[in-house]
Write a protein that holds these residues in place. Structure first.
Motif, short mmCIF file in Angstrom:
data_model
loop_
_atom_site.label_atom_id
_atom_site.label_comp_id
_atom_site.label_asym_id
_atom_site.label_seq_id
_atom_site.Cartn_x
_atom_site.Cartn_y
_atom_site.Cartn_z
N ARG A 102 0.85 -1.20 0.00
CA ARG A 102 0.00 0.00 0.00
C ARG A 102 0.88 1.24 0.00
NH1 ARG A 102 -2.61 -3.90 2.59
NH2 ARG A 102 -1.13 -3.73 4.33
N THR A 112 -4.00 10.19 -2.39
CA THR A 112 -4.00 9.06 -3.32
C THR A 112 -3.64 7.81 -2.54
OG1 THR A 112 -3.18 10.51 -5.08
CG2 THR A 112 -3.08 8.14 -5.48
N LEU A 114 -3.07 3.89 -3.00
CA LEU A 114 -2.83 2.84 -3.99
C LEU A 114 -2.60 1.53 -3.28
CD1 LEU A 114 -0.29 4.85 -6.18
CD2 LEU A 114 -2.70 4.47 -6.71
N GLU A 115 -3.14 0.46 -3.87
CA GLU A 115 -3.00 -0.85 -3.25
C GLU A 115 -2.65 -1.88 -4.32
OE1 GLU A 115 -5.37 -3.69 -0.05
OE2 GLU A 115 -6.47 -2.15 -1.15
N ARG A 116 -1.69 -2.74 -4.00
CA ARG A 116 -1.28 -3.79 -4.93
C ARG A 116 -2.16 -5.01 -4.72
NH1 ARG A 116 2.74 -7.50 -4.10
NH2 ARG A 116 3.71 -6.21 -2.50
N TRP A 121 -1.99 -2.80 -9.68
CA TRP A 121 -2.23 -1.76 -8.69
C TRP A 121 -3.61 -1.14 -8.92
CZ3 TRP A 121 0.69 -0.26 -4.52
CH2 TRP A 121 1.97 -0.82 -4.42
N THR A 122 -4.29 -0.83 -7.82
CA THR A 122 -5.62 -0.22 -7.90
C THR A 122 -5.67 1.00 -6.99
OG1 THR A 122 -6.53 -1.53 -6.07
CG2 THR A 122 -6.67 -2.48 -8.29
N PHE A 123 -6.67 1.85 -7.23
CA PHE A 123 -6.99 2.92 -6.28
C PHE A 123 -7.76 2.25 -5.15
CE2 PHE A 123 -6.26 5.40 -10.11
CZ PHE A 123 -5.57 6.50 -9.63
N ALA A 130 -5.14 1.32 -11.34
CA ALA A 130 -4.18 2.42 -11.44
C ALA A 130 -3.19 2.07 -12.54
CB ALA A 130 -3.46 2.63 -10.11
N ARG A 132 -0.08 0.96 -14.00
CA ARG A 132 1.04 0.22 -13.42
C ARG A 132 2.38 0.86 -13.76
NH1 ARG A 132 -0.70 -2.54 -17.90
NH2 ARG A 132 0.88 -3.22 -19.42
N VAL A 135 2.84 3.82 -11.33
CA VAL A 135 3.13 3.36 -9.96
C VAL A 135 4.56 2.84 -9.89
CG1 VAL A 135 2.51 1.77 -8.12
CG2 VAL A 135 0.71 2.83 -9.51
N PHE A 224 -1.94 8.96 -11.67
CA PHE A 224 -1.92 7.49 -11.60
C PHE A 224 -3.14 6.86 -12.28
CE2 PHE A 224 0.50 9.15 -8.03
CZ PHE A 224 1.71 8.51 -8.22
#
Length: 518
Positions: A102, A112, A114-116, A121-123, A130, A132, A135, A224
């Motif tokens: 994260r 912002t 962001l989470e893997r 990766w996503t918001f 997101a 990639r 990121v 992103f």
């Protein structure tokens, strides 16, 4: 007697080295064999800060408590003086940022998160993908950022460094590790505005970081947003179709994977230019936009050349198997192939793309995308022969015929067999013929050959291999706007273009072939 006279009491620089030596083996026969503690020795060397008279390149030196004074080159002493700025670990963070699951970035009240998820990766707040690449660029920027210097006092007086009202905060949360917090404060010098103070967690040291490194890290949410237009792995791609208009004709070319190879399946079955097809496949693996344009749904796409897109790319891919749970356990089931469409247009010398008919986002892509997708994908070879196997070659220009025929192993000039011919010149000519390439197919199964001047071609090239004639090449005197000639093979009505210098390469001029040595 007087060490201070040599600048050695106190010394300007003292270097102490501690060495550890193993203890000698016990010699007592009654010893119980217990290992003795290693022996430590220290050695100190003192250097002065002054030079002997007339010897500015030297300084005084002595060892330990020895009162003997010697001279040594100043460069040796200088080389032993530590540069703590260089010795310190200048990385911004110790752990590899790529391990983060994260990442949170706060800039000007814009947050912002962001989470893997797996490899993507996503918001975190919306679950939307997101970008990639962006990121990855962020994590690389954190990893590669290096401190230019350090200043103590951040714990006692954070306001001095701007940490009480930071310009931004970044947190990295890895799996199974401690969270790292980076606080970006004010400029080290308000006038130059080149260096920014950064604090890692609650450290007392304030790092000086170049502003370009800071700008690469502190980015707002829009940076992103996913700019991926297409991303399908080669192993999943099954086919693609490119629709475009060529010389006023709508042409749709489909290329499909057959085993491990690619082949054109429509509008005709045929071999493809492998390098150009691979370029399309590679592009579909990572078609990334340079920027996003949010289109008002009420606004027409015409401003971006997408109202009636001149180029349409439809690709079919095989999704991952569906894991179906049954009484026998989990069984993978093949999913149905899926197709997606990307439309491309041009405006103001820029290339734009849109996905599907209803997507409100328009992507600006690199101009090379247009070049890759409009390339001629069909294999361009016109003839396939070994020059040694050719027994006859003829060139017809209006009512004039030139050519050569092999008789009893010798090349003879067809209009007049008694003229001596240079065999090597004929071989060179045949190699030029064999290397002819199609530059563009403009019409498959053309119904109106007269439109291209090919109902009665001005030029005809014939090649006979092992006494078997190959289909003639018919060439028109008509050209397109770039000077390329329309042409076709005698056995099909597919009209294509030949490079502008083709006629000059394949016309037969007797002077080039006559053997003047006989």
């Amino acid at each position: 007697e007087n060490l201070s006279a040599y600048g050695l009491d106190p010394a300007a620089l003292s270097v102490t080295v501690t060495v550890e030596k193993p203890a000698p083996a016990p010699v007592d026969a009654d010893s119980n064999g217990a290992a003795a503690a290693p022996i430590r020795e220290t050695h100190t060397v003192h250097f002065s800060g002054i030079s002997p008279l007339g010897e500015d390149n030297k300084v005084y030196v002595r060892t330990g408590t020895d009162r003997a004074v010697a001279k040594i080159m100043k460069t040796v002493a200088d080389g032993l003086r530590p540069n703590l700025k260089e010795w310190r670990d200048n990385r911004l963070v110790e752990q590899d940022p790529a391990r983060a699951r994260r990442v949170t970035i706060t800039v000007d009240d814009a947050v912002t998160r962001l989470e893997r998820v797996g490899m993507s990766w996503t918001f975190a707040d919306s679950g939307k993908p997101a970008d990639r690449n962006e990121v990855r660029a962020l994590l690389d920027a954190i990893k590669n950022a290096e401190a230019l210097n350090f200043e103590a006092g951040a714990a006692a007086d954070p306001a001095r460094f701007g940490f009480d009202d930071p310009r931004g905060v970044v947190t990295l949360e890895p799996d199974g590790g401690a969270t790292t917090r980076l606080t970006f404060g004010g400029f080290a010098d308000a006038k130059t505005k080149r260096l920014v103070y950064v604090r890692v967690n609650d450290a007392d040291s304030a790092i000086k970081l170049h502003v370009r490194d800071v700008n690469a890290i502190l980015r707002k949410p829009e940076a992103f947003r996913d700019r991926t237009v297409a991303a399908v792995a080669d192993r999943k791609l099954r086919a693609f179709t490119i629709d475009q208009t060529i010389a006023g004709n709508p042409v749709a070319v489909t290329v499909a994977k057959q085993g491990s190879a690619w082949r054109m399946t429509a509008p005709v079955d045929g071999a493809v230019d492998d390098a150009k097809v691979r370029a399309v496949v590679s592009l579909l693996g990572n078609l990334h936009a340079q920027r996003l344009i949010d289109r008002d749904p009420a606004t027409a796409r015409a401003a971006y050349g997408l109202e009636n897109p001149p180029l349409r790319l439809t690709y079919t891919y095989q999704p991952d198997p569906i894991m179906q749970v049954t009484s026998n356990g989990v069984t993978p089931v093949d999913a149905e192939p899926q197709s997606l469409t990307v439309m491309l247009g041009k405006a103001d010398d820029r290339v734009y793309a849109a996905r599907g008919e209803d997507d409100a986002v328009i992507y600006e892509v690199d101009a090379s995308v247009w070049t890759t997708l409009t390339a001629e994908l069909r294999k361009g070879d016109l003839f396939n022969f070994d020059a040694d196997q050719v027994t006859r070659v003829t060139w017809h220009e209006s009512d004039d015929m030139q050519g050569f025929e092999k008789q009893a192993g010798r090349w003879m000039y067809v209009p007049e067999s008694d003229i001596p011919i240079n065999a090597q010149a004929v071989t060179t000519y045949l190699l030029r013929v064999r290397d002819l390439k199609v530059s563009r197919v403009v019409a498959y199964r053309a119904a109106d050959l007269a439109r291209y001047g090919l109902d009665s071609p001005s030029y005809r090239l014939g090649v006979t291999v092992d006494d078997q004639p190959l289909p003639e090449l018919h060439v028109s005197s008509a050209t397109d706007a770039t000077g390329r000639h329309y042409a076709k093979s005698a056995d099909a009505n597919h009209v294509f273009l030949l490079p502008a210098d083709t006629l000059a390469r394949i016309r037969i001029d007797l002077a080039e072939f006559e053997d003047t040595t006989k």
